[in-house]
Design a protein around this motif. Structure first.
Motif, PDB file in Angstrom:
ATOM      1  N   LYS A 117      34.914 -22.833  54.920  1.00 10.88           N
ATOM      2  CA  LYS A 117      35.886 -22.958  53.992  1.00 10.88           C
ATOM      3  C   LYS A 117      37.077 -22.190  54.360  1.00 10.88           C
ATOM      4  O   LYS A 117      37.306 -21.129  54.342  1.00 10.88           O
ATOM      5  N   ASN A 153      34.837 -10.899  54.816  1.00 14.03           N
ATOM      6  CA  ASN A 153      34.097 -10.024  54.686  1.00 14.03           C
ATOM      7  C   ASN A 153      32.596 -10.046  54.910  1.00 14.03           C
ATOM      8  O   ASN A 153      32.109  -9.613  54.354  1.00 14.03           O
ATOM      9  N   GLY A 154      32.423 -11.363  55.264  1.00 13.00           N
ATOM     10  CA  GLY A 154      31.009 -11.773  55.283  1.00 13.00           C
ATOM     11  C   GLY A 154      30.258 -11.644  56.831  1.00 13.00           C
ATOM     12  O   GLY A 154      30.733 -10.820  57.556  1.00 13.00           O
ATOM     13  N   GLY A 155      29.386 -12.467  57.087  1.00  6.89           N
ATOM     14  CA  GLY A 155      28.508 -12.303  58.137  1.00  6.89           C
ATOM     15  C   GLY A 155      29.329 -12.584  59.363  1.00  6.89           C
ATOM     16  O   GLY A 155      29.285 -11.910  60.617  1.00  6.89           O
ATOM     17  N   ILE A 156      30.295 -13.523  59.580  1.00  5.68           N
ATOM     18  CA  ILE A 156      30.903 -13.888  60.656  1.00  5.68           C
ATOM     19  C   ILE A 156      31.881 -12.872  60.934  1.00  5.68           C
ATOM     20  O   ILE A 156      31.994 -12.458  62.224  1.00  5.68           O
ATOM     21  N   GLU A 159      30.113  -9.858  62.665  1.00  3.93           N
ATOM     22  CA  GLU A 159      29.781 -10.136  64.008  1.00  3.93           C
ATOM     23  C   GLU A 159      30.890  -9.981  64.812  1.00  3.93           C
ATOM     24  O   GLU A 159      30.986  -9.438  65.838  1.00  3.93           O
ATOM     25  N   LYS A 174      39.199  -8.376  51.352  1.00  6.57           N
ATOM     26  CA  LYS A 174      39.297  -8.213  50.136  1.00  6.57           C
ATOM     27  C   LYS A 174      38.878  -7.119  49.305  1.00  6.57           C
ATOM     28  O   LYS A 174      39.440  -6.640  48.198  1.00  6.57           O
ATOM     29  N   ASN A 180      31.053  -7.084  52.302  1.00  6.48           N
ATOM     30  CA  ASN A 180      30.504  -7.171  50.789  1.00  6.48           C
ATOM     31  C   ASN A 180      29.522  -8.111  50.592  1.00  6.48           C
ATOM     32  O   ASN A 180      28.689  -7.920  49.446  1.00  6.48           O
ATOM     33  N   ALA A 308      37.156 -16.417  58.559  1.00  9.12           N
ATOM     34  CA  ALA A 308      35.495 -16.185  58.285  1.00  9.12           C
ATOM     35  C   ALA A 308      35.370 -16.102  56.821  1.00  9.12           C
ATOM     36  O   ALA A 308      35.033 -15.138  56.281  1.00  9.12           O
ATOM     37  N   THR A 309      36.017 -17.032  56.042  1.00  9.39           N
ATOM     38  CA  THR A 309      35.667 -17.067  54.546  1.00  9.39           C
ATOM     39  C   THR A 309      34.710 -18.071  53.884  1.00  9.39           C
ATOM     40  O   THR A 309      35.098 -18.438  52.942  1.00  9.39           O
ATOM     41  N   GLY A 310      33.588 -18.054  54.622  1.00  8.20           N
ATOM     42  CA  GLY A 310      32.515 -18.786  53.923  1.00  8.20           C
ATOM     43  C   GLY A 310      32.344 -20.195  54.216  1.00  8.20           C
ATOM     44  O   GLY A 310      33.293 -20.773  55.096  1.00  8.20           O
ATOM     45  N   ARG A 366      23.099 -18.842  52.232  1.00 14.48           N
ATOM     46  CA  ARG A 366      23.163 -19.651  52.961  1.00 14.48           C
ATOM     47  C   ARG A 366      23.031 -19.127  54.460  1.00 14.48           C
ATOM     48  O   ARG A 366      23.619 -18.695  55.169  1.00 14.48           O
ATOM     49  N   LEU A 367      21.396 -19.014  54.582  1.00 13.96           N
ATOM     50  CA  LEU A 367      21.162 -18.431  55.892  1.00 13.96           C
ATOM     51  C   LEU A 367      20.298 -19.233  56.590  1.00 13.96           C
ATOM     52  O   LEU A 367      19.539 -20.170  56.121  1.00 13.96           O
ATOM     53  N   HIS A 402      15.562 -10.964  54.400  1.00 15.99           N
ATOM     54  CA  HIS A 402      16.358 -11.278  55.477  1.00 15.99           C
ATOM     55  C   HIS A 402      16.493 -10.272  56.638  1.00 15.99           C
ATOM     56  O   HIS A 402      16.806  -9.046  56.398  1.00 15.99           O
ATOM     57  N   THR A 404      18.428  -9.139  59.978  1.00 21.20           N
ATOM     58  CA  THR A 404      19.379  -9.510  61.031  1.00 21.20           C
ATOM     59  C   THR A 404      19.926  -8.269  61.864  1.00 21.20           C
ATOM     60  O   THR A 404      19.177  -7.241  61.675  1.00 21.20           O
ATOM     61  N   PHE A 406      23.409  -5.970  62.585  1.00 23.86           N
ATOM     62  CA  PHE A 406      25.154  -5.953  62.560  1.00 23.86           C
ATOM     63  C   PHE A 406      25.307  -4.621  63.314  1.00 23.86           C
ATOM     64  O   PHE A 406      24.763  -3.563  63.105  1.00 23.86           O
TER      65      PHE A 406
END
Ligand SMILES: Cc1cc2nc3c(=O)[nH]c(=O)nc-3n(C[C@H](O)[C@H](O)[C@H](O)COP(=O)(O)OP(=O)(O)OC[C@H]3O[C@@H](n4cnc5c(N)ncnc54)[C@H](O)[C@@H]3O)c2cc1C
Ligand SMILES: NC(=O)C1=CN([C@@H]2O[C@H](COP(=O)(O)OP(=O)(O)OC[C@H]3O[C@@H](n4cnc5c(N)ncnc54)[C@H](OP(=O)(O)O)[C@@H]3O)[C@@H](O)[C@H]2O)C=CC1
Length: 492
Positions: A117, A153-156, A159, A174, A180, A308-310, A366-367, A402, A404, A406
């Motif tokens: 997105k 502010n997510g997974g990508i 990383e 944000k 977040n 990196a916004t989803g 979405r993993l 989950h 992972t 980070f």
């Protein structure tokens, strides 16, 4: 359309990512006599390897990109068709591919994944990362970059800011804290020093490229429709280094500046800036190919922006013209049998939204793991329906889990790890040793409903059991996290 059908298959699966391939494997082994077709836009498929069930619900695996012939050799009933699906006609039970062929189906499963997105479409200075091609484009652009801005502010984002070397990174989020989608402010606080410290030897090593390039499939003109999403450790095979080549040997010069609580106001190219009243910005910032203005009033020049916004579920344009119910996030609405609102059409993975009444301890994210579980369960449901067998929602949807990594820390998330949907009616227990571990437990009515475990805590199995058995933990109070008590023995 019906008379144009080249062949009718009992099962057709669209998408060669982890959801689609797992669905194919399940169907092919459960109904070996059935003709199965996998239609996928990319030349490779994704396969789960080294699958390990870590505990009742936690699983770990690697993902490999493979030629589809490997799958066809394993399952003689399977035909892989490498072309994008151009349109679906649910009334005539047929799909048309970009190379002009039409195939019929008895039951269809849509596993077309998602696409980034992006902050803005068609801006050559704004990149998204999704598949092998986009990761390689990012790597190429980074190798010539001195400064990039990462938005999201997510997974990508988590990383990237840790992995990128030899390039200044401005990270615009944000929120008041980092990560977040996975963490609360406490966990973010625990992780921040890892951004500022030297990377450990193992994390800082320069690595070789492992991924292959996917040729876009015929008709797959949109940048993000061809390949499957990357997954665990995707960056391990790729050197993510900017122009300052010496930094691989000197991670100290690695810089990330955080801009909290801001969004993107505007993105300008250097030409646009030259012709605008704000051209003084250019002088203040030096000369950059692109400038990004944030809502906190700051403007940064950079080589490019990573959005990196989803993700948005990949439903358009090929599903247009049918009557699919969509969830608020744009995903295909699926019920507890992974069925969409159209007859004989199922969906799994990033493209779908789980709209059944969830277990109080599970939520969709979405993993990779959920794509595998949904693909596997969709395959079981499709098989059960043609064999007229009953089937119930699988146990894997009982508890969100989950694993992972980070910032080089192992991260385990269980249940309502951020108190999702619990309102004010919950309490938190925390244990934190700087640089070593962060343990957070979410309790509701004295029962454990979620946990965040960062570092080598060795608590995941015990906590998973405590969450699943919903034991009343009130008598134990804060002792639950007392480091001097061997909690595993305690609850044996
Ligand atoms: C950079 C990155 C890192 C990630 N890291 C992790 C991680 O560490 N852990 C984790 O759990 N998850 C991670 N994820 C998320 C994970 O990769 C996805 O949730 C998962 O891959 C989704 O699988 P999928 O099969 O639903 O979709 P995808 O993998 O996107 O596969 C979709 C498939 O559909 C095909 N397709 C699309 N449109 C059509 C069409 N019209 N016709 C035919 N075929 C079509 C594509 O070619 C592709 O093969 C990451 C994602 C990204 C982008
Ligand atoms: N190790 C892992 O488990 C990893 C998992 N992934 C998965 O891959 C997928 C893609 O990752 P990613 O793109 O990071 O997506 P995520 O959904 O993880 O994160 C997107 C982030 O971007 C923020 N955001 C959305 N729109 C804007 C905007 N306009 N401006 C600023 N910020 C915005 C979101 O905030 P808000 O939430 O407030 O909308 C959120 O913080 C996700 O499903 C993710 O879970 C990716 C990498 C690693």
């Amino acid at each position: 359309m019906a008379d144009k059908k080249e062949k009718t298959f009992r099962f057709v699966i669209v998408g060669g990512g982890i959801a689609g391939v797992t669905c194919v494997e399940q169907l092919s082994s459960q109904v070996p006599s059935a003709d199965v077709a996998l239609i996928t836009a990319g030349p490779h498929i994704k396969a789960v390897t080294n699958y390990k069930q870590v505990s009742k619900t936690l699983e770990e695996f690697d993902v490999e990109e493979r030629p589809s012939s490997v799958l066809e050799e394993k399952f003689p009933n399977l035909t892989v068709i490498h072309s994008a699906v151009k349109s679906l006609h649910t009334q005539s039970h047929s799909v048309e591919t970009a190379d002009g062929r039409v195939f019929g189906y008895e039951k269809l499963c849509i596993c077309s994944g998602g696409r980034p997105k992006l902050l803005t479409q068609d801006n050559p200075y704004v990149l998204g990362i999704r598949d092998t091609d986009s990761a390689q484009e990012f790597q190429k652009r980074l190798s010539k970059a001195k400064r990039i801005v990462v938005v999201g502010n997510g997974g990508i984002a988590l990383e990237l800011v840790y992995e990128v070397e030899g390039c200044e990174v401005i990270w615009a989020v944000k929120d008041k804290a980092i990560g977040n989608t996975f963490f609360d402010a406490g966990a973010a606080q625990f992780l921040i020093p890892a951004l500022e410290a030297d990377k450990p030897e193992s994390a800082a090593t320069c690595k070789r490229t492992r991924y292959t390039t996917e040729e876009p499939a015929p008709g797959a003109s949109q940048t993000f429709t061809a390949g499957s999403a990357l997954g665990p450790d995707w960056h391990e095979g790729i050197v993510l280094r900017g122009t300052e080549q010496s930094l691989c040997a000197n991670p100290k010069s690695w810089r990330v500046s955080l801009e909290y609580q801001c969004e993107v106001e505007k993105i300008f190219t250097s030409e646009e800036l030259l012709n605008s009243p704000q051209q003084t910005l250019r002088l203040e910032n030096g000369s950059w190919p692109v400038y990004i203005q944030l809502t906190n009033g700051k403007t940064f020049g950079c080589d490019f922006v990573v959005s990196a916004t989803g993700v948005v579920p990949n439903t358009e344009p090929f599903l247009n013209g049918n009557n699919f119910a969509l969830a608020d996030d744009g995903g295909l609405h699926v019920d507890d049998h992974m069925m969409t609102s159209e007859p004989d059409v199922y969906a799994a993975g990033d493209v779908c939204t789980a709209c059944w009444e969830h277990s109080p301890l599970w939520q969709q994210m979405r993993l990779w793991t959920q794509a595998r579980q949904m693909g596997w369960f969709a395959g079981r449901c499709m098989a059960a329906h043609v064999l007229s067998e009953p089937i119930e929602l699988d146990f894997c949807f009982e508890l969100f889990s989950h694993i992972t990594k980070f910032f080089n820390y192992k991260v385990v998330l269980l249940g309502k790890f951020n108190g999702q949907g619990l309102g004010p009616d919950h309490e938190l227990l925390l244990r934190c040793t700087k640089g070593q571990e962060y343990v957070k437990v979410v309790l509701s009515g004295g029962r454990m409903v979620g946990a965040v475990l960062i570092g080598e805590t060795d608590l995941e199995e015990t906590f998973e059991n405590l969450i699943l058995n919903q034991m009343d933990l009130t008598p134990y109070g804060e002792e639950l996290l007392n480091p001097d008590i061997d909690i595993e023995d305690y609850f044996d």
